[in-house]
Design a protein around this motif. Sequence first.
Motif, PDB file in Angstrom:
ATOM      1  N   LEU A  44       0.781  -1.238   0.000  1.00 24.63           N
ATOM      2  CA  LEU A  44       0.000   0.000   0.000  1.00 24.63           C
ATOM      3  C   LEU A  44       0.812   1.286   0.000  1.00 24.63           C
ATOM      4  CD1 LEU A  44      -2.676   1.503   0.164  1.00 24.63           C
ATOM      5  CD2 LEU A  44      -2.714   1.076   2.628  1.00 24.63           C
ATOM      6  N   PHE A  45       1.872   1.375   0.771  1.00 27.70           N
ATOM      7  CA  PHE A  45       2.458   2.688   1.076  1.00 27.70           C
ATOM      8  C   PHE A  45       2.958   3.454  -0.146  1.00 27.70           C
ATOM      9  CE2 PHE A  45       5.899   5.589   2.139  1.00 27.70           C
ATOM     10  CZ  PHE A  45       5.221   6.448   2.987  1.00 27.70           C
ATOM     11  N   VAL A  46       3.882   2.890  -0.916  1.00 22.91           N
ATOM     12  CA  VAL A  46       4.481   3.654  -2.021  1.00 22.91           C
ATOM     13  C   VAL A  46       3.442   3.988  -3.087  1.00 22.91           C
ATOM     14  CG1 VAL A  46       6.130   3.582  -3.923  1.00 22.91           C
ATOM     15  CG2 VAL A  46       6.841   2.864  -1.646  1.00 22.91           C
ATOM     16  N   ALA A  47       2.712   2.977  -3.558  1.00 20.52           N
ATOM     17  CA  ALA A  47       1.695   3.238  -4.590  1.00 20.52           C
ATOM     18  C   ALA A  47       0.611   4.165  -4.064  1.00 20.52           C
ATOM     19  CB  ALA A  47       1.091   1.929  -5.074  1.00 20.52           C
ATOM     20  N   GLY A  48       0.195   3.936  -2.819  1.00 24.38           N
ATOM     21  CA  GLY A  48      -0.879   4.735  -2.244  1.00 24.38           C
ATOM     22  C   GLY A  48      -0.509   6.193  -2.052  1.00 24.38           C
ATOM     23  N   THR A  49       0.669   6.450  -1.487  1.00 24.51           N
ATOM     24  CA  THR A  49       1.074   7.839  -1.257  1.00 24.51           C
ATOM     25  C   THR A  49       1.410   8.541  -2.570  1.00 24.51           C
ATOM     26  OG1 THR A  49       3.342   7.104  -0.776  1.00 24.51           O
ATOM     27  CG2 THR A  49       1.884   7.480   1.107  1.00 24.51           C
ATOM     28  N   THR A  50       1.917   7.780  -3.546  1.00 27.82           N
ATOM     29  CA  THR A  50       2.181   8.359  -4.874  1.00 27.82           C
ATOM     30  C   THR A  50       0.870   8.799  -5.513  1.00 27.82           C
ATOM     31  OG1 THR A  50       4.119   6.942  -5.164  1.00 27.82           O
ATOM     32  CG2 THR A  50       3.209   7.948  -7.146  1.00 27.82           C
ATOM     33  N   ALA A  51      -0.126   7.934  -5.468  1.00 30.43           N
ATOM     34  CA  ALA A  51      -1.436   8.259  -6.038  1.00 30.43           C
ATOM     35  C   ALA A  51      -2.071   9.446  -5.320  1.00 30.43           C
ATOM     36  CB  ALA A  51      -2.352   7.040  -5.955  1.00 30.43           C
ATOM     37  N   TYR A  52      -1.996   9.442  -4.006  1.00 35.89           N
ATOM     38  CA  TYR A  52      -2.564  10.518  -3.178  1.00 35.89           C
ATOM     39  C   TYR A  52      -1.937  11.857  -3.559  1.00 35.89           C
ATOM     40  CZ  TYR A  52      -3.971  12.763   1.277  1.00 35.89           C
ATOM     41  OH  TYR A  52      -4.511  13.577   2.263  1.00 35.89           O
ATOM     42  N   ALA A  53      -0.606  11.886  -3.674  1.00 34.87           N
ATOM     43  CA  ALA A  53       0.108  13.127  -4.006  1.00 34.87           C
ATOM     44  C   ALA A  53      -0.185  13.577  -5.429  1.00 34.87           C
ATOM     45  CB  ALA A  53       1.611  12.935  -3.816  1.00 34.87           C
ATOM     46  N   ALA A  54      -0.261  12.619  -6.363  1.00 33.99           N
ATOM     47  CA  ALA A  54      -0.493  12.963  -7.765  1.00 33.99           C
ATOM     48  C   ALA A  54      -1.870  13.593  -7.960  1.00 33.99           C
ATOM     49  CB  ALA A  54      -0.354  11.721  -8.638  1.00 33.99           C
ATOM     50  N   VAL A  55      -2.884  13.039  -7.300  1.00 32.90           N
ATOM     51  CA  VAL A  55      -4.232  13.596  -7.406  1.00 32.90           C
ATOM     52  C   VAL A  55      -4.278  14.984  -6.760  1.00 32.90           C
ATOM     53  CG1 VAL A  55      -6.656  13.319  -6.711  1.00 32.90           C
ATOM     54  CG2 VAL A  55      -5.351  11.338  -7.539  1.00 32.90           C
ATOM     55  N   ARG A  56      -3.660  15.099  -5.600  1.00 29.43           N
ATOM     56  CA  ARG A  56      -3.628  16.396  -4.908  1.00 29.43           C
ATOM     57  C   ARG A  56      -2.916  17.454  -5.757  1.00 29.43           C
ATOM     58  NH1 ARG A  56      -0.776  16.180   0.820  1.00 29.43           N
ATOM     59  NH2 ARG A  56       1.045  15.953  -0.544  1.00 29.43           N
ATOM     60  N   ALA A  57      -1.871  17.042  -6.491  1.00 27.87           N
ATOM     61  CA  ALA A  57      -1.067  17.990  -7.274  1.00 27.87           C
ATOM     62  C   ALA A  57      -1.865  18.684  -8.367  1.00 27.87           C
ATOM     63  CB  ALA A  57       0.135  17.268  -7.894  1.00 27.87           C
ATOM     64  N   GLY A  75      11.538  19.171 -16.377  1.00 24.68           N
ATOM     65  CA  GLY A  75      12.473  20.275 -16.611  1.00 24.68           C
ATOM     66  C   GLY A  75      12.142  21.056 -17.862  1.00 24.68           C
ATOM     67  N   LYS A  76      11.677  20.364 -18.875  1.00 23.53           N
ATOM     68  CA  LYS A  76      11.416  21.002 -20.164  1.00 23.53           C
ATOM     69  C   LYS A  76      10.150  21.858 -20.157  1.00 23.53           C
ATOM     70  CE  LYS A  76      11.214  19.847 -25.099  1.00 23.53           C
ATOM     71  NZ  LYS A  76      11.233  18.748 -26.077  1.00 23.53           N
ATOM     72  N   TYR A  77       9.078  21.335 -19.523  1.00 24.06           N
ATOM     73  CA  TYR A  77       7.780  22.018 -19.619  1.00 24.06           C
ATOM     74  C   TYR A  77       7.313  22.652 -18.304  1.00 24.06           C
ATOM     75  CZ  TYR A  77       7.588  19.296 -23.935  1.00 24.06           C
ATOM     76  OH  TYR A  77       7.869  18.747 -25.154  1.00 24.06           O
ATOM     77  N   LYS A  78       8.084  22.448 -17.221  1.00 21.83           N
ATOM     78  CA  LYS A  78       7.737  23.006 -15.898  1.00 21.83           C
ATOM     79  C   LYS A  78       6.405  22.458 -15.374  1.00 21.83           C
ATOM     80  CE  LYS A  78      11.393  25.498 -16.482  1.00 21.83           C
ATOM     81  NZ  LYS A  78      12.653  24.792 -16.206  1.00 21.83           N
ATOM     82  N   ILE A  79       6.142  21.189 -15.676  1.00 24.50           N
ATOM     83  CA  ILE A  79       4.966  20.525 -15.121  1.00 24.50           C
ATOM     84  C   ILE A  79       5.297  20.029 -13.715  1.00 24.50           C
ATOM     85  CG2 ILE A  79       4.071  19.851 -17.379  1.00 24.50           C
ATOM     86  CD1 ILE A  79       5.210  16.979 -16.626  1.00 24.50           C
ATOM     87  N   LYS A  80       4.324  19.450 -13.045  1.00 23.15           N
ATOM     88  CA  LYS A  80       4.536  18.946 -11.686  1.00 23.15           C
ATOM     89  C   LYS A  80       5.033  17.503 -11.702  1.00 23.15           C
ATOM     90  CE  LYS A  80       1.200  21.987  -9.464  1.00 23.15           C
ATOM     91  NZ  LYS A  80      -0.047  22.077  -8.654  1.00 23.15           N
ATOM     92  N   ALA A  81       5.713  17.130 -10.639  1.00 20.70           N
ATOM     93  CA  ALA A  81       6.210  15.752 -10.513  1.00 20.70           C
ATOM     94  C   ALA A  81       6.081  15.290  -9.070  1.00 20.70           C
ATOM     95  CB  ALA A  81       7.659  15.654 -10.976  1.00 20.70           C
ATOM     96  N   GLU A  82       4.893  15.446  -8.525  1.00 19.55           N
ATOM     97  CA  GLU A  82       4.696  15.057  -7.121  1.00 19.55           C
ATOM     98  C   GLU A  82       4.367  13.571  -7.031  1.00 19.55           C
ATOM     99  OE1 GLU A  82       2.296  17.622  -4.763  1.00 19.55           O
ATOM    100  OE2 GLU A  82       3.134  19.445  -5.680  1.00 19.55           O
ATOM    101  N   GLY A  83       5.083  12.902  -6.137  1.00 22.28           N
ATOM    102  CA  GLY A  83       4.893  11.472  -5.957  1.00 22.28           C
ATOM    103  C   GLY A  83       4.957  11.107  -4.498  1.00 22.28           C
ATOM    104  N   SER A  84       5.450   9.915  -4.206  1.00 22.56           N
ATOM    105  CA  SER A  84       5.416   9.381  -2.846  1.00 22.56           C
ATOM    106  C   SER A  84       6.041  10.311  -1.808  1.00 22.56           C
ATOM    107  CB  SER A  84       6.117   8.020  -2.803  1.00 22.56           C
ATOM    108  OG  SER A  84       6.078   7.499  -1.502  1.00 22.56           O
ATOM    109  N   SER A  85       7.185  10.921  -2.133  1.00 20.78           N
ATOM    110  CA  SER A  85       7.875  11.754  -1.134  1.00 20.78           C
ATOM    111  C   SER A  85       7.048  12.961  -0.719  1.00 20.78           C
ATOM    112  CB  SER A  85       9.240  12.209  -1.666  1.00 20.78           C
ATOM    113  OG  SER A  85       9.089  12.954  -2.854  1.00 20.78           O
ATOM    114  N   ALA A  86       6.119  13.386  -1.584  1.00 18.43           N
ATOM    115  CA  ALA A  86       5.279  14.548  -1.265  1.00 18.43           C
ATOM    116  C   ALA A  86       4.155  14.201  -0.289  1.00 18.43           C
ATOM    117  CB  ALA A  86       4.694  15.133  -2.544  1.00 18.43           C
ATOM    118  N   SER A 142       3.981  10.039   4.820  1.00 23.22           N
ATOM    119  CA  SER A 142       3.765  10.173   6.262  1.00 23.22           C
ATOM    120  C   SER A 142       2.801   9.101   6.738  1.00 23.22           C
ATOM    121  CB  SER A 142       3.186  11.550   6.596  1.00 23.22           C
ATOM    122  OG  SER A 142       1.853  11.656   6.129  1.00 23.22           O
ATOM    123  N   ALA A 143       2.873   8.817   8.038  1.00 26.43           N
ATOM    124  CA  ALA A 143       1.936   7.860   8.624  1.00 26.43           C
ATOM    125  C   ALA A 143       0.518   8.407   8.585  1.00 26.43           C
ATOM    126  CB  ALA A 143       2.353   7.547  10.056  1.00 26.43           C
TER     127      ALA A 143
END
Length: 313
Positions: free
Chosen positions: A130-143, A250-261, A264-265
């Motif tokens: 759950l953790f990596v995929a879940g937090t990546t998805a959570y951050a991507a939708v929020r972004a 870098g080229k288009y200045k889009i977002k790249a938010e994933g698990s690290s964003a 947290s517990a």
Amino acid sequence: MDANKDKYHAVRYEHFGHVDVLQIVDLPKLTANKGEVLIRVKTAGINPGEAAIREGMLAQQFPSTFPSGQGTDFAGVIENVGADVTAFKPGDEVIGFSNNRNSQAEYVVVKADQLVARPPKVSWEEAGGLFVAGTTAYAAVRAVALKPGETVIVSGAAGGVGSLIVQIAKKNGAKVIGIASEPNHRWLKKHGVIPVSYDGNIEENLKIALNGSKADAFIDTSGKGYVELAIKMGIPVDRINTIIDFAAVGKYKIKAEGSSAASSAQVLGELVQMVNNGDLEIPVAKTYPLSQVKDAYTELEKRHTHGKIVLIP
């Protein structure tokens, strides 16, 4: 493994390379120090990012020291706790994450604030992946800041992360168009997602799915030029998020938010409750024993699995 033995099995590799560098080694028994918890791992997820790190493709962003372990996701049973740990006790079933690339093992030690309790309706397989995929998805939708009624397109919509993104976006009230292979369209429809095949003219396929309306956001989980397609479709760059195409960032200045964003517990706890309440399905594509870690990553790197691949130590 008998907890009283002096050794435990863990995944390790001595240098960058493909799956053949992976080994199962015996390591000295772990102990929990102050603020830490020792967990007997029941399940541990595997992720594309771990394969990229192992191959040296992310050496600048995520430096490695050797020998290196692998793995962030895990779920298991607490063996013992260190001093000052009051939130958990031996025997508790937990879901957690490691920041030390070492969860693909029979035992792992983490700080107590990297754990949440495993509720009864969350299976061990779901919990461990759950953790990596879940937090990546959570951050991507929020972004991409979706509002109810807006339309978002998701590439790789049936993969380990994409399958969670589409569900979270739907839960937020968005209309979701998911790009995936034909065999996964039934699952997408079941979750209220409009499926689109990447075969043929993808741009034309998306126009048909949009039916005269305009997409508001795009979440890319597969690379392969989808960022350029999103820009061509007129989607604003601040509403495009990729978890894989870092050159496009870098080229288009889009977002790249994933698990690290969202690492947290607290976020993990939210995701766990969604799973327990039946609001988020964690598709588990396949499980492998820890000893078959090479086979597990070989399967993962084909990039055609629907959902998570999970190791069972």
